[in-house]
Design an enzyme around this catalytic site. Structure first.
Site: not given
Ligand code: 5GP
Length: 183
Positions: A42-43, A97-98, A101, A129, A150, A163
């Site tokens: 949903k991000g 994508e939001d 990470d 990130k 975070f 959100r």
């Molecule tokens: P990844 O698979 O790249 O580690 O993470 C992607 C998803 O993790 C993002 O779409 C998000 O939902 C969540 N996520 C990663 N870092 C953060 C953060 O700092 N804050 C929040 N709210 N969600 C995060």
């Protein structure tokens, strides 16, 4: 500022300016073509709604919902909760994508979408990130590169709240129980 935040990392005016710039770049790169934006729910919702208003080429919208996170920690497993409605074969696809990470979600997403044979496949993320990267993903459009904190707001949640904040902020430590930042 919301009382659960320790700082605002990206203010509303900075978000607006960054998103406008992304929209201009995308419009110029896809000039004369039609682009299918695939939002990751949903991000992506607030970001995609604002980004699309700055894209001047013909645009289609579709969505996927993946599940990988529980609170602030990855469960390590990515699965598709909601799939695309449209067929993307032969289309220019831009994933919206939001935040990227570890990169594990995006890498799963790219592998999945590639099997559907789009004409092109690129990533546009509001936030990057890079310090926690585990999977190598190549991101074409990045709004803001942020440190290993975070963040919530502007679509990003912590256990489904925050959100609706119109900016990106860092949650206070005491609000996050048992956070592990590098997963
Ligand atoms: P990844 O698979 O790249 O580690 O993470 C992607 C998803 O993790 C993002 O779409 C998000 O939902 C969540 N996520 C990663 N870092 C953060 C953060 O700092 N804050 C929040 N709210 N969600 C995060």
């Amino acid at each position: 500022m919301h009382r659960d935040l320790e700082e605002i990392l990206i203010s509303t005016p900075r978000l607006n300016a960054g998103i406008k710039k992304l929209g201009r770049r995308i419009s110029s790169d896809y000039a004369g073509r039609s682009v299918t934006l695939v939002g990751v729910l949903k991000g992506c919702v607030l970001f995609m709604a604002d980004l699309v208003r700055h894209i001047s080429v013909e645009t289609r919208l579709d969505f996927m919902m993946l599940s990988s996170y529980c609170g602030t920690q990855s469960t390590g497993v990515v699965r598709t909760v909601l799939d695309l409605k449209e067929n993307i074969e032969g289309r220019d696809v831009l994933v919206v994508e939001d935040i990227v990470d570890s990169g594990l979600t995006m890498s799963y997403m790219l592998r999945n979408l590639k099997t559907r044979r789009p004409k092109s496949l690129e990533i546009c993320t509001l936030l990057d990130k890079p310090s926690c990267r585990k999977a190598n993903v190549s991101i074409k459009y990045t709004g803001f590169t942020i440190p290993n904190k975070f963040v919530v707001g502007y679509g990003l949640d912590y256990n489904e709240i925050y959100r609706n904040l119109p900016y990106i902020g860092v949650l206070k430590k005491e609000v996050i129980e048992g956070t592990k930042l590098c997963r």
